[in-house]
Structure formats: C-alpha cells, structure tokens
Scaffold this motif. Structure first.
Motif, PDB file in Angstrom:
ATOM      1  N   ARG A   8       0.886  -1.160   0.000  1.00 17.87           N
ATOM      2  CA  ARG A   8       0.000   0.000   0.000  1.00 17.87           C
ATOM      3  C   ARG A   8       0.923   1.208   0.000  1.00 17.87           C
ATOM      4  NH1 ARG A   8      -5.110  -1.018   4.159  1.00 17.87           N
ATOM      5  NH2 ARG A   8      -6.077  -2.733   2.955  1.00 17.87           N
ATOM      6  N   GLY A   9       1.025   1.838  -1.167  1.00 21.11           N
ATOM      7  CA  GLY A   9       2.043   2.876  -1.298  1.00 21.11           C
ATOM      8  C   GLY A   9       3.394   2.219  -1.307  1.00 21.11           C
ATOM      9  N   LYS A  10       4.271   2.644  -0.413  1.00 23.27           N
ATOM     10  CA  LYS A  10       5.606   2.070  -0.335  1.00 23.27           C
ATOM     11  C   LYS A  10       5.734   1.026   0.772  1.00 23.27           C
ATOM     12  CE  LYS A  10       8.000   6.183  -2.115  1.00 23.27           C
ATOM     13  NZ  LYS A  10       9.053   7.192  -1.845  1.00 23.27           N
ATOM     14  N   ILE A  11       4.689   0.851   1.582  1.00 21.27           N
ATOM     15  CA  ILE A  11       4.745  -0.020   2.750  1.00 21.27           C
ATOM     16  C   ILE A  11       4.195  -1.409   2.427  1.00 21.27           C
ATOM     17  CG2 ILE A  11       4.008  -0.316   5.149  1.00 21.27           C
ATOM     18  CD1 ILE A  11       5.951   2.001   4.672  1.00 21.27           C
ATOM     19  N   PHE A  12       4.927  -2.433   2.862  1.00 20.26           N
ATOM     20  CA  PHE A  12       4.468  -3.807   2.692  1.00 20.26           C
ATOM     21  C   PHE A  12       3.401  -4.161   3.734  1.00 20.26           C
ATOM     22  CE2 PHE A  12       8.425  -4.355   0.301  1.00 20.26           C
ATOM     23  CZ  PHE A  12       7.980  -5.146  -0.752  1.00 20.26           C
ATOM     24  N   TRP A  13       2.404  -4.895   3.262  1.00 21.14           N
ATOM     25  CA  TRP A  13       1.355  -5.419   4.136  1.00 21.14           C
ATOM     26  C   TRP A  13       1.353  -6.940   4.023  1.00 21.14           C
ATOM     27  CZ3 TRP A  13      -3.382  -2.965   6.331  1.00 21.14           C
ATOM     28  CH2 TRP A  13      -3.188  -1.602   6.565  1.00 21.14           C
ATOM     29  N   ALA A  14       0.793  -7.581   5.068  1.00 24.22           N
ATOM     30  CA  ALA A  14       0.691  -9.040   5.071  1.00 24.22           C
ATOM     31  C   ALA A  14      -0.768  -9.453   4.941  1.00 24.22           C
ATOM     32  CB  ALA A  14       1.276  -9.604   6.352  1.00 24.22           C
ATOM     33  N   ARG A  15      -0.961 -10.619   4.274  1.00 24.77           N
ATOM     34  CA  ARG A  15      -2.297 -11.205   4.171  1.00 24.77           C
ATOM     35  C   ARG A  15      -2.133 -12.702   4.462  1.00 24.77           C
ATOM     36  NH1 ARG A  15      -4.122  -9.458  -0.862  1.00 24.77           N
ATOM     37  NH2 ARG A  15      -2.632 -10.916  -1.755  1.00 24.77           N
ATOM     38  N   VAL A  16      -2.671 -13.156   5.633  1.00 19.26           N
ATOM     39  CA  VAL A  16      -2.528 -14.564   6.015  1.00 19.26           C
ATOM     40  C   VAL A  16      -3.888 -15.122   6.403  1.00 19.26           C
ATOM     41  CG1 VAL A  16      -0.162 -14.226   6.830  1.00 19.26           C
ATOM     42  CG2 VAL A  16      -2.050 -14.048   8.453  1.00 19.26           C
ATOM     43  N   GLN A  17      -4.006 -16.456   6.338  1.00 19.96           N
ATOM     44  CA  GLN A  17      -5.222 -17.127   6.762  1.00 19.96           C
ATOM     45  C   GLN A  17      -4.912 -18.020   7.947  1.00 19.96           C
ATOM     46  OE1 GLN A  17      -7.733 -19.119   3.997  1.00 19.96           O
ATOM     47  NE2 GLN A  17      -8.346 -17.217   3.006  1.00 19.96           N
ATOM     48  N   VAL A  18      -5.742 -17.908   8.985  1.00 18.33           N
ATOM     49  CA  VAL A  18      -5.614 -18.741  10.180  1.00 18.33           C
ATOM     50  C   VAL A  18      -6.984 -19.313  10.482  1.00 18.33           C
ATOM     51  CG1 VAL A  18      -5.044 -18.821  12.632  1.00 18.33           C
ATOM     52  CG2 VAL A  18      -3.726 -17.335  11.097  1.00 18.33           C
ATOM     53  N   ALA A  19      -7.072 -20.649  10.478  1.00 19.88           N
ATOM     54  CA  ALA A  19      -8.340 -21.343  10.754  1.00 19.88           C
ATOM     55  C   ALA A  19      -9.462 -20.823   9.861  1.00 19.88           C
ATOM     56  CB  ALA A  19      -8.702 -21.197  12.231  1.00 19.88           C
ATOM     57  N   GLY A  20      -9.139 -20.597   8.593  1.00 13.78           N
ATOM     58  CA  GLY A  20     -10.157 -20.190   7.637  1.00 13.78           C
ATOM     59  C   GLY A  20     -10.501 -18.718   7.644  1.00 13.78           C
ATOM     60  N   LYS A  21      -9.860 -17.945   8.539  1.00 12.91           N
ATOM     61  CA  LYS A  21     -10.138 -16.510   8.595  1.00 12.91           C
ATOM     62  C   LYS A  21      -8.928 -15.738   8.088  1.00 12.91           C
ATOM     63  CE  LYS A  21     -11.562 -12.770  11.695  1.00 12.91           C
ATOM     64  NZ  LYS A  21     -11.964 -12.393  13.062  1.00 12.91           N
ATOM     65  N   GLU A  22      -9.193 -14.725   7.252  1.00 13.61           N
ATOM     66  CA  GLU A  22      -8.113 -13.928   6.694  1.00 13.61           C
ATOM     67  C   GLU A  22      -7.786 -12.745   7.599  1.00 13.61           C
ATOM     68  OE1 GLU A  22      -8.092 -11.104   3.032  1.00 13.61           O
ATOM     69  OE2 GLU A  22      -7.544 -13.110   2.284  1.00 13.61           O
ATOM     70  N   TYR A  23      -6.479 -12.527   7.797  1.00  7.66           N
ATOM     71  CA  TYR A  23      -6.000 -11.393   8.587  1.00  7.66           C
ATOM     72  C   TYR A  23      -5.087 -10.558   7.709  1.00  7.66           C
ATOM     73  CZ  TYR A  23      -7.623 -13.880  12.747  1.00  7.66           C
ATOM     74  OH  TYR A  23      -8.390 -14.516  13.671  1.00  7.66           O
ATOM     75  N   ARG A  24      -5.268  -9.235   7.747  1.00  5.66           N
ATOM     76  CA  ARG A  24      -4.413  -8.304   7.013  1.00  5.66           C
ATOM     77  C   ARG A  24      -3.844  -7.275   7.986  1.00  5.66           C
ATOM     78  NH1 ARG A  24      -6.219  -7.470   1.140  1.00  5.66           N
ATOM     79  NH2 ARG A  24      -7.608  -9.241   0.710  1.00  5.66           N
ATOM     80  N   GLY A  25      -2.638  -6.811   7.684  1.00  6.44           N
ATOM     81  CA  GLY A  25      -2.056  -5.787   8.525  1.00  6.44           C
ATOM     82  C   GLY A  25      -0.759  -5.256   7.965  1.00  6.44           C
TER      83      GLY A  25
END
Length: 341
Positions: A8-25
C-alpha cells in the motif's frame, strides 16, 4: 510466501489465513527482506488473536486490570506499594508483549536485564512475585494459559544473607538515650523487648493489647496471619511497663496516630537519624537481638518461632548460631512438641 505480501504505497502489508479466517495488517517497512522476516511474526500474532480473541491483553492492560480490579482486595497497602515499584521496574522489559507471549524465555531475559541494572536477588524475587500476581489474574480472564513467573525456579535467585551483626544492649540503651523524641525511644525499647517488626509496632491498636491476659494480638502481620504474642517469659515481661506507659496516649494506636508528625516516614527518618548520630544497628536488628536474648535466657526455639511469626522453624534456627553449645542444647531440649497447641 510472496503471495502473502502486498504493498500500500511504499509499505508492505501481510495477508494470512488462520483457521479459515483472513488477517491483514501493515508490516511497517518498505524493505522486502525485512517484510519477509516480519510476516512470520504477523502470522503467529494472528493465530494468537484467533485463540485468545477479545480476552487478549497486553502487559500494560494486564497490570491495569490487576491493579484496579484485583489488588485492592487481595493485598495490604504496603504490599501493593511494593508491587507498584516492581511494575515500574519491569515495564520496559515486558511492555512489548501480550500476556500470552510471556514465557520462560522472556522471564529469563527479564532477570538478566534486572541484574545488569543492579537489582539484588531479593528485589528480583519481589519483581517475580508481582509479575506472577498479574499473570494469575490474567489466567482468570483467559488471557494466558501459563504463569512462567510462578513456575520459575527461584532457588537460582537465592538471596545471599550477610551474618547478623547483633548490637549490644549497651548500644541499644545509648541509642534510646539519643532518640529525637521520647516516643521514638519507647518504640525502639518495645521492639527490643517484644521482637515485633517495625510495621507491626507502628500499626498496633490499643484494642489488640490485653494487659489482663498479658497478650498482644497482631492482625497486621507480614504473612497476614493472626498472631498472639505473650507478654510473659524472657524479655517479654519487660515489655509490659512500656505498653502501660504508651497506652496512656489518647490515640487509638498504642504508639501514636498515623498522622503523628513524630511517626511520619518513620523508616526513612530512622535510617537518616542513625547515620547522623553514629548508631550502628538497623531497626530490624532489635528483632534479632530480642530473638537471641530470648533463647539465652531460657526460651525455647519453637515458642520463639510462634512469637516471631515465622512460617518455618528453619528461619528461626538461624539464631541458634549465636548460642553456646550449652545454650543451644537448652533451647532445643526444652522445646515443646511443635505439633501441640
């Protein structure tokens, strides 16, 4: 792994799935190599959040919860004061963590850091007790599953005790003569004749003194256990005239009111006074002097344990080292069965 990263812009973000739920940050870095390092921590945190849910607490939140909701009803004011000091000291070391992230490794690192800061083993053990109380409260809220501060083997933090340097009775008499007020002299004299701790004496209420029974009942003790101190036997009988004189004061406390200027900040004022006046012994040494004298005058070790309020006879037995072989045999040989009332 690359599919779990995006920008997002110049900053890296993470997208992971845990127990079927997606987490972004946000990974809070524009460097791809650093982002790849941080994504595993992000995945771990997401998993913990999924498990602990709304109950997850940061260390600061856990301290706030304990101090506000548990501590007031669980410990004395003096203990609460010590805990607050420990909370301030450990805050820099534990603030980065959630309660569920604090394990044996974090506790070991904390102890190493506190030693580098110059904390003694006794101070570190008090810190561990304060941490343990917070984590115990967290267990009740479901914010963690373990209490590593409680599980830590404190034998590795054993306090090194210096030998007790007993004052002589002549030294005590000379110090009492130098006391800045008669009330201070009474308090010092009573400590040497009763073996009570400083806090027990300063908080002693008149209603707890029964001169007819020759007994003092202590409720505000170090271990928060009721204790009855007899006013008969070696040295203790000599405490009666001191009490009788002190009881003529008008306040509810035997040795003055809590707001009495003579007693305000007594521990620190006593320490400054003894340094200024060349008084060698600490206030607590009066308790040690009482204990040794009690035994040399015919008292037995098990009675002394009860009088001093020691939870273990091993603590009381340190005073046997100050006796002659005959005195030691007498102190042990005249002892009643400790199981008897």
């Amino acid at each position: 792994m690359a599919g779990n990263l995006y920008k997002r812009g110049k900053i890296f973000w993470a997208r992971v799935q845990v127990a079927g739920k997606e987490y972004r940050g946000s990974l809070q870095t524009s460097n791809r190599a650093e982002a790849l390092k941080r994504i595993e921590k992000f995945r771990e945190d997401a998993g913990r959040a999924k498990f602990y849910g709304a109950q997850r607490m940061t260390w600061k939140e856990a301290v706030t919860h304990y101090a506000g909701n548990v501590m007031p009803a669980a410990v004395t004011d003096s203990t609460a004061k010590r805990y607050r000091v420990s909370f301030r000291m450990v805050e820099p070391h534990l603030t980065p963590y959630h309660l569920d992230e604090i394990g044996p490794r974090q506790i070991t690192a904390l102890i190493a850091a506190r030693r580098k800061e110059g904390a003694s083993n006794a101070t570190i053990n008090r810190d561990l007790t304060a941490i343990s109380r917070v984590m115990a409260a967290g267990l009740g809220e479901g914010a963690n599953l373990h209490n590593p501060a409680k599980d830590y083997d404190r034998s590795m933090n054993r306090e090194k005790r210096d030998p007790i340097d007993l004052p002589s009775w002549e030294e005590v008499a000379a110090a009492i003569a130098k006391a800045p007020t008669p009330l201070w002299g009474q308090i010092m004299d009573f400590a040497s004749k009763s073996g009570m701790r400083e806090g027990e004496i300063l908080s002693l209420e008149k209603r707890r003194v029964d001169l007819a029974r020759r007994a003092v009942t202590l409720s505000k003790t170090k271990g928060r256990r009721l204790r009855v101190v007899p006013l008969t036997g070696p040295l203790l009988a000599d405490a009666v005239p001191i009490l009788e004189a002190a009881m003529t004061r008008g306040e509810s406390l035997v040795f003055g009111h809590k707001k009495d200027k003579e007693l305000k900040n007594f521990p620190s004022r006593y320490a400054a006074w003894r340094t200024k006046n060349g008084v060698r012994f600490k206030f607590h040494d009066l308790r040690h002097l009482f204990a040794v004298t009690y035994l040399t005058r015919g008292g037995n070790i098990y009675d002394l344990q009860r009088i001093l309020g020691h939870g273990s006879i091993k603590t009381t037995e340190i005073y046997l080292d100050y006796l002659t072989p005959d005195e030691r045999r007498a102190a042990m040989g005249t002892a009643q069965n400790p199981a008897q009332p």
